[in-house]
Design an enzyme around this catalytic site. Structure first.
Site, PDB file in Angstrom:
ATOM      1  N   LYS A 141       8.366  21.884  13.125  1.00  0.00           N
ATOM      2  CA  LYS A 141       8.992  21.979  11.830  1.00  0.00           C
ATOM      3  C   LYS A 141      10.130  22.882  11.705  1.00  0.00           C
ATOM      4  CE  LYS A 141       7.224  22.535   7.148  1.00  0.00           C
ATOM      5  NZ  LYS A 141       6.168  22.391   6.240  1.00  0.00           N
ATOM      6  N   LYS A 157       9.595  17.175  12.184  1.00  0.00           N
ATOM      7  CA  LYS A 157      10.123  17.074  10.776  1.00  0.00           C
ATOM      8  C   LYS A 157      11.302  18.188  10.605  1.00  0.00           C
ATOM      9  CE  LYS A 157       7.971  18.862   6.431  1.00  0.00           C
ATOM     10  NZ  LYS A 157       7.156  19.567   5.951  1.00  0.00           N
TER      11      LYS A 157
HETATM   12  C1  PBG Z   1       4.186  22.383   2.978  1.00  0.00           C
HETATM   13  C2  PBG Z   1       4.991  21.065   3.293  1.00  0.00           C
HETATM   14  C3  PBG Z   1       6.510  21.166   2.952  1.00  0.00           C
HETATM   15  C4  PBG Z   1       6.814  19.779   3.245  1.00  0.00           C
HETATM   16  C5  PBG Z   1       5.410  18.959   3.587  1.00  0.00           C
HETATM   17  N1  PBG Z   1       4.588  20.100   3.942  1.00  0.00           N
HETATM   18  C6  PBG Z   1       7.386  21.930   2.256  1.00  0.00           C
HETATM   19  C7  PBG Z   1       7.786  23.244   3.194  1.00  0.00           C
HETATM   20  O1  PBG Z   1       7.414  23.334   4.226  1.00  0.00           O
HETATM   21  O2  PBG Z   1       8.459  24.031   2.438  1.00  0.00           O
HETATM   22  C8  PBG Z   1       8.177  19.059   3.017  1.00  0.00           C
HETATM   23  C9  PBG Z   1       8.051  17.664   2.904  1.00  0.00           C
HETATM   24  C10 PBG Z   1       9.168  16.947   2.195  1.00  0.00           C
HETATM   25  O3  PBG Z   1      10.331  17.611   2.068  1.00  0.00           O
HETATM   26  O4  PBG Z   1       9.221  15.882   1.836  1.00  0.00           O
HETATM   27  N2  PBG Z   1       4.363  23.533   3.740  1.00  0.00           N
END
Ligand code: PBG
Length: 334
Positions: free
Chosen positions: A206, A259
């Protein structure tokens, strides 16, 4: 063989031929549909930066799930916006937390049995400061303002959240916080609670991304100060992503999520080549919103552009895709 004996256009002549030789396929069962649960009843509030995506009360979410199931979609990814936020993220692990309520309602409804119910595990929607872990105020002032996102003390709350969601009936728990050691802590907590059959889908790779912007409106989870770069990965580092994945697998992750998706297709591909676990990718909010913005302007053909974006993610190597387009795509593929 050379031209004219070889003519690659021969197999492109009709749709039947093209379909026969297609190398990558999209199917609704490989799509996961995210839902944002809010307290109340009859609530269906569209998110400004994400046309077609809503904050839903549990009763409305169940209806949305029914239509997803009828379209053959593979599963749901649940997020929650609690009534109250605090420093301990208590809305995330409360027995009657909003996602826990949603999971129970879905699990009582036989018409959505075909959906895999995945619960996102993170603290940012539940903390008053919007960070994914516990904040200590005595961090290094020379490094962005004198606060620190604590790692080890956050693990306990993440594990507690995962246990609560699994106990409520989640089929899979999916930690997205990026604290070191969270997969191991969650596995241990689940096993100790007799939840040894609940798989962990780790958001192992991520990146700290600008493409999460619209999600933070949808989930009301913007950090109130600072940013997430001390825990999410630097977008320049594909090798570090491989180490993150390796580490999460060692700690017991059953499957991994990559992601964002489209800006990181190379990383998805590298992970597919290297690891033999199920790999999903998350086409995040900003990827969805930028396409929707172009559709609204009439600059891109919606259905074709949507399917092509999903195809690119499958081709890179993702077995399944989390996408806000899940319903639209399932209809188009129908
Ligand atoms: C929670 C989380 C996030 C997303 C998924 N889980 C936001 C972040 O990390 O700021 C993002 C998903 C999206 O942008 O569709 N931590």
């Amino acid at each position: 063989m050379e031209f004219p004996a070889t003519r690659l256009r021969r197999l492109r002549r009709t749709e039947a031929l093209r379909s026969l030789v297609r190398e990558t396929r999209l199917e609704p069962s490989a799509l996961i549909y995210p839902l944002f649960l809010v307290p109340g009843e009859g609530v269906r509030r569209e998110i400004g930066s994400m046309p077609g995506v809503f904050n839903l009360s549990v009763d409305e979410a169940v209806k949305e799930a029914e239509s997803a199931a009828a379209l053959g979609i593979g599963g749901l990814l649940l997020f929650g916006l609690p009534a109250e936020k605090d420093e301990q993220a208590s809305g995330g692990w409360a027995e009657d937390g909003i996602v826990q309520q949603g999971i129970r309602a879905l699990k009582q409804n036989r018409s959505v049995d075909s959906l895999v119910v995945i619960a996102d595990v993170c603290l940012c929607e539940y903390t008053s400061h919007g960070h994914c872990g516990i904040v200590s105020r005595d961090g290094d002032p020379s490094n962005g303002g004198g606060y620190e996102i604590e790692n080890d003390s956050s693990l306990e709350l993440l594990a507690r959240t995962a246990r609560s969601l699994a106990a409520a009936g989640a089929d899979i728990v999916a930690p997205s916080d990026m604290m070191d050691g969270r997969v191991g802590a969650i596995r241990e907590e689940l096993d100790a609670a007799g939840l040894d059959q609940t798989p962990i889908l780790s958001y192992a790779s991520k990146f700290a991304s600008a493409f999460y912007g619209p999600f933070r409106e949808a989930a009301d989870s913007s950090p109130q100060f600072g940013d997430r770069r001390s825990y999410q990965m630097d977008g320049a580092n594909p090798r570090e992503a491989m180490r993150e994945i390796e580490q999460d697998l060692v700690e017991g992750a059953d499957m991994i999520l990559m992601k964002p998706a489209m800006p990181y297709l190379d990383v998805i591909h590298a992970a597919r080549e290297r690891f033999d676990v199920p790999i999903g990718a998350y086409q995040v909010s900003g990827e969805y919103s930028m396409l929707q913005a172009a559709f609204a302007q009439g600059w891109l053909e919606p259905q074709r552009a949507m399917l092509e974006s999903l195809l690119s993610i499958r081709r890179a190597g993702a077995g399944f895709i989390v996408t806000y387009f899940a319903k639209e795509a399932a209809k188009a593929l129908g």
